[in-house]
Design a protein around this motif. Structure first.
Motif, PDB file in Angstrom:
ATOM      1  N   LEU A  92     -72.995  55.740 -71.310  1.00  0.00           N
ATOM      2  CA  LEU A  92     -71.829  55.540 -72.112  1.00  0.00           C
ATOM      3  C   LEU A  92     -72.103  54.921 -73.432  1.00  0.00           C
ATOM      4  O   LEU A  92     -71.301  55.479 -74.286  1.00  0.00           O
ATOM      5  N   ALA A  93     -72.825  53.709 -73.424  1.00  0.00           N
ATOM      6  CA  ALA A  93     -73.033  53.044 -74.790  1.00  0.00           C
ATOM      7  C   ALA A  93     -73.735  54.129 -75.582  1.00  0.00           C
ATOM      8  O   ALA A  93     -73.775  53.628 -76.929  1.00  0.00           O
ATOM      9  N   GLN A  97     -69.319  57.532 -80.810  1.00  0.00           N
ATOM     10  CA  GLN A  97     -67.968  56.635 -80.912  1.00  0.00           C
ATOM     11  C   GLN A  97     -67.105  57.458 -82.176  1.00  0.00           C
ATOM     12  O   GLN A  97     -66.963  56.520 -83.022  1.00  0.00           O
ATOM     13  N   PRO A  98     -66.663  58.749 -81.914  1.00  0.00           N
ATOM     14  CA  PRO A  98     -65.934  59.120 -83.031  1.00  0.00           C
ATOM     15  C   PRO A  98     -64.667  58.385 -82.964  1.00  0.00           C
ATOM     16  O   PRO A  98     -64.035  57.939 -82.066  1.00  0.00           O
ATOM     17  N   SER A  99     -63.741  58.645 -84.157  1.00  0.00           N
ATOM     18  CA  SER A  99     -62.578  57.861 -84.134  1.00  0.00           C
ATOM     19  C   SER A  99     -61.470  59.098 -83.499  1.00  0.00           C
ATOM     20  O   SER A  99     -61.622  60.350 -83.245  1.00  0.00           O
ATOM     21  N   VAL A 100     -60.473  58.364 -82.880  1.00  0.00           N
ATOM     22  CA  VAL A 100     -59.604  59.246 -82.012  1.00  0.00           C
ATOM     23  C   VAL A 100     -58.140  59.130 -82.750  1.00  0.00           C
ATOM     24  O   VAL A 100     -57.668  57.965 -82.500  1.00  0.00           O
ATOM     25  N   PRO A 101     -57.652  60.028 -83.648  1.00  0.00           N
ATOM     26  CA  PRO A 101     -56.479  59.740 -84.109  1.00  0.00           C
ATOM     27  C   PRO A 101     -55.319  59.476 -83.094  1.00  0.00           C
ATOM     28  O   PRO A 101     -54.152  58.845 -83.458  1.00  0.00           O
ATOM     29  N   LEU A 102     -55.276  60.037 -82.008  1.00  0.00           N
ATOM     30  CA  LEU A 102     -54.388  59.998 -80.830  1.00  0.00           C
ATOM     31  C   LEU A 102     -54.642  58.840 -79.937  1.00  0.00           C
ATOM     32  O   LEU A 102     -54.252  59.226 -78.878  1.00  0.00           O
ATOM     33  N   ALA A 103     -55.244  57.950 -80.286  1.00  0.00           N
ATOM     34  CA  ALA A 103     -55.706  56.866 -79.242  1.00  0.00           C
ATOM     35  C   ALA A 103     -54.429  56.237 -78.550  1.00  0.00           C
ATOM     36  O   ALA A 103     -54.453  55.975 -77.295  1.00  0.00           O
ATOM     37  N   ASP A 104     -53.344  56.219 -79.287  1.00  0.00           N
ATOM     38  CA  ASP A 104     -52.083  55.581 -78.764  1.00  0.00           C
ATOM     39  C   ASP A 104     -51.403  56.267 -77.798  1.00  0.00           C
ATOM     40  O   ASP A 104     -50.880  56.205 -76.902  1.00  0.00           O
ATOM     41  N   CYS A 105     -51.552  58.097 -77.962  1.00  0.00           N
ATOM     42  CA  CYS A 105     -51.131  58.701 -76.998  1.00  0.00           C
ATOM     43  C   CYS A 105     -51.959  58.777 -75.712  1.00  0.00           C
ATOM     44  O   CYS A 105     -51.485  58.955 -74.491  1.00  0.00           O
TER      45      CYS A 105
END
Length: 542
Positions: A92-93, A97-105
């Protein structure tokens, strides 16, 4: 590292097992051990006891969870020290690690709790929502007791067919109630889609095979899960992938971010219902700019490929002329397919046209969010083409035949696929911008450049309708939503039927030494069925 689980492929893990590891990462930490009994561990992870214990045994047997006996501290059940296998943590490490625009969702979906009080609020919200899939709401409400029904006693706030939001209270044990619950497999599939979506909920470039690998589901189960998510309203639209136009087109997914499970209702600034009135003789659904640009393009390509000298087709039957006029009506003024027409006509496929229409919608929403549709009336003005949309078109169609272009030897000229699809996307953006301006006339002005837009079908009472949602970037920028309905007039020609018959006739003729007997009579019938009666529409906005 938590979100890395959503990119973990190539390992044999079921969706329930992946959800179990997700809960471990949230409540304990993947790199941290925990000492407890077999019975108390599911409670620590907030997973059902039956599922938690069975999943733990499976993980121990496969070596992904290591368990060592812990010394007893008095009477009681024996305890063990559990830890995630170091090999899995290292895997996993090493993942990107891309950015996730919908991390809050993602967090909202993963924490979507099944409490009775919350279920009452969800049912109340559900009956007020416009349905995504018909026929579900009334059957779902029948599973609730009187104390769990909406407090206002309403049953038709959103019209017949509104869906019940998940999950239901835990005291519902009827078999068919499970169809409306959000299970761990449902959650995991939604979270994987969210992790690969852009800020507007569009998932592009995620192939079906890759989705199977990331969710641990087989093809049949994945299809079943997608159908359920669409029925529940979390998945607004799904367009399967298709081979054509020079390459393989991956599946397209559009998440309905207005669903309460995503936690973005407080960012909703635009909730525009765009419906199309049904007319006599019109296809179902009727063709408008929202759903008919791609098929109109293929109609014009087929007919213009017969012309010469840069002029439009001539000598058409009445039926063909009516279809051609309707197709030209949907397309931008002055639009021509050019030298690419013959190549496009050879590659027509109905499913491919639907895929292309979904991409045109996505391009248009990108332009709409940047107000490109409001000030770009000239579709040939290269100076105002947005680079992100140009790049998206080139990335979608990298193998476009360059010799199909009529651009000559200009080294600075745009690729032919851009000159073909960008004007269509701009035209749709202009139509949506006009509808928003009409809605804004009776509402506080909304800055569309600060919104993320989502366009999904809305099949209420079997009417052809679409929902245009606009979400603010942050809760602080949100305003009261625009919720006025808008109307988009259709054309009456059934492009899909016409194209299908045209394709069949061409295949028949190509296999014969001469025209088949009775072809002229069949051709005339084709023109009649395809919609010779025109529907009068207002001229396009200048």
């Amino acid at each position: 590292m938590t979100h890395s689980l959503l990119w973990l492929g190539g390992v044999s893990l079921s969706p329930e097992t992946r959800w179990w590891l997700w809960q471990w990462s949230r409540h304990i930490g993947l790199d941290r051990p925990v000492t407890c009994s077999l019975r108390t561990l599911p409670d620590r992870l907030q997973v059902p006891d039956s599922q938690g214990q069975a999943t733990l045994r499976s993980l121990k047997a496969s070596g992904w969870i290591e368990a060592t006996p812990a010394p007893n501290k008095g009477r009681g059940r024996s305890c063990e020290t559990y830890r995630v296998a170091p090999s899995l943590v290292a895997k996993l490490a090493a993942l990107p690690q891309p950015s996730v625009p919908l991390a809050d969702c993602i967090e909202s979906v993963s924490g979507w709790e099944a409490s009775g009080d919350k279920a009452v609020d969800d049912v109340t919200t559900a009956v007020k929502m416009t349905p995504i899939d018909g026929g579900s709401k009334r059957r779902a409400l029948e599973t609730l007791s009187d104390s769990e029904l909406p407090m206002d006693g309403s049953d038709n706030g959103g019209g017949d067919g509104s869906v019940l939001l998940s999950p239901l209270p835990p005291n519902l044990r009827k078999g068919h109630a499970r169809k409306y619950q959000l299970t761990s497999a449902n959650r995991w599939l939604v979270m994987v889609l969210l992790a690969h979506a852009d800020s507007a909920g569009q998932v592009i470039g995620l192939g079906f095979s890759e989705l199977k690998s990331l969710t641990g589901m087989g093809r049949s189960r994945l299809h079943s899960q997608l159908s359920k998510l669409k029925r529940l309203g979390l998945l607004g639209h799904y367009q399967p992938g298709r081979m054509g136009l020079g390459g393989r087109r991956t599946s397209l997914f559009t998440l309905n971010l207005s669903h309460p499970a995503f936690g973005r209702r407080d960012r909703l600034c635009v909730d525009l219902l765009i419906w199309t009135p049904r007319t006599k003789g019109a296809p179902l659904p009727p063709m408008t700019e929202i759903n008919g640009l791609a098929e109109a393009l293929f109609v014009v390509a087929m007919l213009e490929s017969r012309s010469s000298g840069g002029v439009g087709p001539h000598g058409l039957s009445d039926g063909d002329e009516a279809v051609f006029d309707d197709a030209r009506w949907l397309l931008p003024a002055g639009f021509r397919v050019g030298a690419q027409g013959a190549w496009l006509a050879e590659h027509y496929d109905e499913a491919l046209a639907h895929w292309l229409q979904c991409r045109l919608q996505a391009y248009a929403l990108q332009l709409l969010a940047r107000s490109e549709g409001s000030d770009a009336s000239n579709i040939d003005d290269v100076a105002v083409r947005h680079p992100d949309v140009v790049k998206a078109i080139v990335d979608d169609f990298p193998r476009w035949p360059q010799d199909a272009s009529s651009l000559g030897g200009d080294a600075d000229a745009l690729p032919p696929q851009v000159t073909l699809f960008y004007p269509l996307a701009r035209h749709l953006a202009v139509q949506l911008q006009d509808l928003l301006e009409l809605a804004n006339a009776s509402h506080d002005a909304v800055d569309v450049t600060s919104l993320d837009f989502c366009l999904i079908p809305d099949n209420r009472d079997r009417q052809a309708a679409w929902r245009l949602y606009g979400f603010a970037k942050s809760r602080e920028d949100a305003t009261s939503p625009i919720g006025l309905p808008a109307t988009l007039d259709p054309v009456t020609s059934d492009f899909a039927v016409w194209l299908r018959r045209r394709q069949q006739a061409s295949a028949w003729v190509s296999g014969m030494s001469g025209p088949p007997g009775g072809h002229a009579q069949h051709h005339g019938k084709e023109g009649t069925d395809s919609g010779a009666t025109r529907y009068r529409r207002l001229p396009p906005k200048q």
